[in-house]
Design an enzyme around this catalytic site. Structure first.
Site, short mmCIF file in Angstrom:
data_model
loop_
_atom_site.label_atom_id
_atom_site.label_comp_id
_atom_site.label_asym_id
_atom_site.label_seq_id
_atom_site.Cartn_x
_atom_site.Cartn_y
_atom_site.Cartn_z
N ASN A 14 0.84 -1.21 0.00
CA ASN A 14 0.00 0.00 0.00
C ASN A 14 0.87 1.26 0.00
OD1 ASN A 14 -3.05 -0.41 0.14
ND2 ASN A 14 -2.30 -1.99 1.54
N ARG A 65 3.83 -0.59 25.65
CA ARG A 65 3.25 0.16 24.52
C ARG A 65 3.45 1.66 24.68
NH1 ARG A 65 0.60 -2.82 20.98
NH2 ARG A 65 -0.15 -4.82 21.76
N HIS A 109 -7.96 -0.75 6.35
CA HIS A 109 -8.30 -2.02 6.99
C HIS A 109 -8.97 -2.92 5.95
CE1 HIS A 109 -9.36 -4.76 10.23
NE2 HIS A 109 -10.54 -4.87 9.67
N GLU A 143 -10.60 3.79 19.46
CA GLU A 143 -11.31 2.52 19.32
C GLU A 143 -10.73 1.74 18.13
OE1 GLU A 143 -15.81 0.81 18.51
OE2 GLU A 143 -15.46 2.96 18.49
N GLN A 173 -7.89 -3.67 -4.82
CA GLN A 173 -8.73 -2.48 -4.58
C GLN A 173 -8.10 -1.54 -3.56
OE1 GLN A 173 -11.22 -1.68 -6.57
NE2 GLN A 173 -10.61 -3.55 -7.60
C1 GAR Z 1 -3.17 -4.75 3.93
O1 GAR Z 1 -4.08 -5.68 3.43
C2 GAR Z 1 -3.82 -3.85 4.95
O2 GAR Z 1 -5.15 -3.56 4.66
C3 GAR Z 1 -3.72 -4.70 6.19
O3 GAR Z 1 -2.45 -5.31 6.11
C4 GAR Z 1 -2.08 -5.45 4.75
C5 GAR Z 1 -0.74 -4.80 4.58
O4 GAR Z 1 -0.23 -5.05 3.31
N1 GAR Z 1 -3.86 -3.92 7.38
C6 GAR Z 1 -4.42 -4.36 8.49
O5 GAR Z 1 -4.84 -5.50 8.62
C7 GAR Z 1 -4.51 -3.35 9.61
N2 GAR Z 1 -5.35 -3.82 10.64
P1 GAR Z 1 0.94 -4.15 2.71
O6 GAR Z 1 2.07 -4.15 3.75
O7 GAR Z 1 1.36 -4.86 1.47
O8 GAR Z 1 0.41 -2.78 2.45
#
Ligand code: GAR
Length: 210
Positions: A14, A65, A109, A143, A173
């Site tokens: 991404n 954290r 997400h 949240e 997508q």
């Molecule tokens: C993506 O599918 C993103 O939506 C998800 O992790 C993947 C990262 O892929 N994120 C989550 O699950 C956040 N809760 P990438 O490193 O190739 O972008």
């Protein structure tokens, strides 16, 4: 000129889609840094190749954290960010961190929120037997996966789908959706109101064709 910082934990596809759109469309913004909590995040190599400064702030160097998030925040804030993009950053963030970036922190997400929060969203979708699935870009609030939705992309769930085939369809997508939303924010066409709602410019609201 908006300052952008991108956080990743792994593959970074991404982040890559955002960087490619930034280069191609010549956004009026600066990609200040790509920061990872893992030194072995594959996406770091792409960012370096693109000449974007990279940093690793390892969660293993901190006992809890709160101290990790404080250290991460200090590194991010050196870049005076207008926008902090979570792009597969697989850490639960503390309320203090999230509130420090209210209106400047977004996430993608892999589900149509508010359904299927947390992990293994494609498995959750298959188990639930839904006919459509997708991805959501949202402002981050304390949240988990619960912040106001900016935009969503919908894909069909096919009878023969496996977790992997569905994940691939959603990811394709994600790579269209996330750069588009980031560009809107750079162009100030999306805002989080003080009441915590998303305000979209008319031209953007009319182009939600996902
Ligand atoms: C993506 O599918 C993103 O939506 C998800 O992790 C993947 C990262 O892929 N994120 C989550 O699950 C956040 N809760 P990438 O490193 O190739 O972008």
């Amino acid at each position: 000129m908006k300052n952008i910082v991108i956080l990743i934990s792994g593959r970074g596809s991404n982040m890559e889609a955002i960087v490619r759109a930034f280069n191609l469309e010549k956004w009026s913004a600066r990609l200040c840094a790509v920061i990872s909590n893992r030194a072995d995040a594959a996406g770091l190599a792409f960012a370096e190749k693109e000449g974007i400064p990279t940093r690793v702030v390892s969660h293993k160097d901190y006992s809890d954290r709160k101290s990790y998030d404080a250290a991460l925040q200090a590194v991010i804030d050196k870049y005076r960010p207008d926008l902090v993009i979570l792009a597969g950053f697989m850490r639960i963030l503390t309320t203090g961190f999230v509130e420090h970036y209210t209106g400047r922190l977004i996430n993608i997400h892999p589900s149509l929120l508010p359904v299927f929060r947390g992990l293994h969203t494609h498995r959750q979708a298959l188990d639930a037997g839904v006919r459509v699935h997708g991805a959501t870009v949202h402002f981050v609030t304390p949240e988990l996966d619960g912040g106001p939705v900016i935009a969503q992309a919908v894909v069909p769930v096919l009878p023969e789908d496996s977790e992997d085939s569905l994940a691939d369809r959603v990811l394709e997508q994600e790579h269209r959706l996330y750069p588009r939303v980031v560009r809107w924010i750079v162009e100030e066409k999306v805002k989080l109101t003080p009441e915590g709602r998303v305000r979209l410019a008319d031209e953007v609201a009319g182009s939600l064709d996902f």
